[in-house]
Design a protein around this motif. Structure first.
Motif, mmCIF file in Angstrom:
data_model
loop_
_atom_site.group_PDB
_atom_site.id
_atom_site.type_symbol
_atom_site.label_atom_id
_atom_site.label_comp_id
_atom_site.label_asym_id
_atom_site.label_seq_id
_atom_site.Cartn_x
_atom_site.Cartn_y
_atom_site.Cartn_z
ATOM 1 N N GLY A 1 -9.053 2.761 -59.948
ATOM 2 C CA GLY A 1 -10.335 2.077 -60.064
ATOM 3 C C GLY A 1 -11.229 2.702 -61.122
ATOM 4 O O GLY A 1 -11.018 3.834 -61.571
ATOM 5 N N MET A 2 -12.237 1.945 -61.531
ATOM 6 C CA MET A 2 -13.229 2.417 -62.506
ATOM 7 C C MET A 2 -14.269 3.249 -61.773
ATOM 8 O O MET A 2 -14.897 2.762 -60.837
ATOM 9 C CB MET A 2 -13.891 1.217 -63.170
ATOM 10 N N PRO A 3 -14.455 4.514 -62.165
ATOM 11 C CA PRO A 3 -15.439 5.355 -61.475
ATOM 12 C C PRO A 3 -16.873 4.996 -61.871
ATOM 13 O O PRO A 3 -17.137 4.605 -63.006
ATOM 14 C CB PRO A 3 -15.083 6.766 -61.939
ATOM 15 N N THR A 4 -17.764 5.133 -60.916
ATOM 16 C CA THR A 4 -19.192 4.942 -61.168
ATOM 17 C C THR A 4 -19.977 5.691 -60.100
ATOM 18 O O THR A 4 -19.416 6.131 -59.095
ATOM 19 C CB THR A 4 -19.571 3.443 -61.188
ATOM 20 N N ASP A 5 -21.266 5.840 -60.344
ATOM 21 C CA ASP A 5 -22.141 6.488 -59.365
ATOM 22 C C ASP A 5 -22.595 5.467 -58.325
ATOM 23 O O ASP A 5 -22.729 4.279 -58.626
ATOM 24 C CB ASP A 5 -23.373 7.071 -60.046
ATOM 25 N N ALA A 6 -22.836 5.949 -57.129
ATOM 26 C CA ALA A 6 -23.354 5.117 -56.051
ATOM 27 C C ALA A 6 -24.530 5.834 -55.398
ATOM 28 O O ALA A 6 -24.610 7.059 -55.438
ATOM 29 C CB ALA A 6 -22.268 4.857 -55.006
ATOM 30 N N THR A 7 -25.410 5.061 -54.806
ATOM 31 C CA THR A 7 -26.550 5.610 -54.085
ATOM 32 C C THR A 7 -26.394 5.294 -52.605
ATOM 33 O O THR A 7 -26.169 4.135 -52.231
ATOM 34 C CB THR A 7 -27.868 5.003 -54.607
ATOM 35 N N VAL A 8 -26.513 6.307 -51.773
ATOM 36 C CA VAL A 8 -26.404 6.128 -50.324
ATOM 37 C C VAL A 8 -27.630 5.365 -49.837
ATOM 38 O O VAL A 8 -28.764 5.735 -50.127
ATOM 39 C CB VAL A 8 -26.293 7.494 -49.619
ATOM 40 N N THR A 9 -27.389 4.271 -49.112
ATOM 41 C CA THR A 9 -28.490 3.483 -48.560
ATOM 42 C C THR A 9 -28.660 3.693 -47.057
ATOM 43 O O THR A 9 -29.735 3.447 -46.528
ATOM 44 C CB THR A 9 -28.297 1.984 -48.859
ATOM 45 N N SER A 10 -27.606 4.123 -46.374
ATOM 46 C CA SER A 10 -27.728 4.474 -44.955
ATOM 47 C C SER A 10 -26.500 5.258 -44.512
ATOM 48 O O SER A 10 -25.435 5.173 -45.116
ATOM 49 C CB SER A 10 -27.902 3.226 -44.074
ATOM 50 N N VAL A 11 -26.687 6.027 -43.463
ATOM 51 C CA VAL A 11 -25.610 6.775 -42.818
ATOM 52 C C VAL A 11 -25.742 6.477 -41.336
ATOM 53 O O VAL A 11 -26.802 6.695 -40.748
ATOM 54 C CB VAL A 11 -25.732 8.290 -43.075
ATOM 55 N N GLY A 12 -24.689 5.938 -40.736
ATOM 56 C CA GLY A 12 -24.790 5.566 -39.334
ATOM 57 C C GLY A 12 -23.451 5.554 -38.634
ATOM 58 O O GLY A 12 -22.401 5.715 -39.265
ATOM 59 N N LEU A 13 -23.496 5.349 -37.343
ATOM 60 C CA LEU A 13 -22.281 5.313 -36.535
ATOM 61 C C LEU A 13 -21.417 4.114 -36.888
ATOM 62 O O LEU A 13 -21.920 3.010 -37.086
ATOM 63 C CB LEU A 13 -22.635 5.260 -35.052
ATOM 64 N N ALA A 14 -20.132 4.352 -36.975
ATOM 65 C CA ALA A 14 -19.157 3.277 -37.136
ATOM 66 C C ALA A 14 -18.849 2.726 -35.742
ATOM 67 O O ALA A 14 -19.243 3.311 -34.734
ATOM 68 C CB ALA A 14 -17.888 3.812 -37.791
ATOM 69 N N GLU A 15 -18.154 1.639 -35.700
ATOM 70 C CA GLU A 15 -17.802 1.047 -34.409
ATOM 71 C C GLU A 15 -16.420 1.497 -33.962
ATOM 72 O O GLU A 15 -15.664 0.734 -33.369
ATOM 73 C CB GLU A 15 -17.867 -0.478 -34.509
ATOM 74 N N VAL A 16 -16.097 2.765 -34.259
ATOM 75 C CA VAL A 16 -14.775 3.285 -33.929
ATOM 76 C C VAL A 16 -14.880 4.772 -33.608
ATOM 77 O O VAL A 16 -15.769 5.465 -34.110
ATOM 78 C CB VAL A 16 -13.778 3.043 -35.094
ATOM 79 N N SER A 17 -13.989 5.236 -32.744
ATOM 80 C CA SER A 17 -13.878 6.658 -32.413
ATOM 81 C C SER A 17 -12.424 7.069 -32.575
ATOM 82 O O SER A 17 -11.512 6.268 -32.330
ATOM 83 C CB SER A 17 -14.285 6.921 -30.967
#
Length: 100
Positions: free
Chosen positions: A24-40
């Motif tokens: 893939g083509m690399p690029t920068d990303a900005t985190v918009t949220s960090v939260g619980l996934a629906e999996v354990s």
């Protein structure tokens, strides 16, 4: 039949992620949220990072990481910059790389 469908759907997702990570083509990303996934996994709740990025043509996209361990997720806060790789033919498809 349902189990086979679930298995192959999961496998195709993993293969797509691996392909993007490798080519893939690399690029920068900005985190918009960090939260619980629906999996354990083994009773440990997993987390996801939602992020936004821009492709090579200036298009804006949002996406989310695969499930991450709590330890990995704790390293990230809203506004942090991370790395992603996206498909140049379908820029809306991306893979979260994190910190390089």
């Amino acid at each position: 039949p349902l189990g086979g469908w679930i298995f192959f759907k999961g496998l195709s997702s993993v293969l797509r992620e691996l392909k993007l990570e490798m080519s893939g083509m690399p690029t920068d990303a900005t985190v918009t949220s960090v939260g619980l996934a629906e999996v354990s996994f083994d009773g440990v709740p997993q987390w996801i990072i939602r992020y936004r990025y821009q492709d090579h043509r200036g298009g804006n996209y949002t996406a989310k990481s695969p499930p991450l361990s709590p330890e990995e997720a704790k390293k990230w806060q809203v506004g942090d910059k991370g790395k992603v790789k996206f498909d140049m033919k379908a820029p809306g498809k991306s893979a979260w790389i994190g910190k390089l």
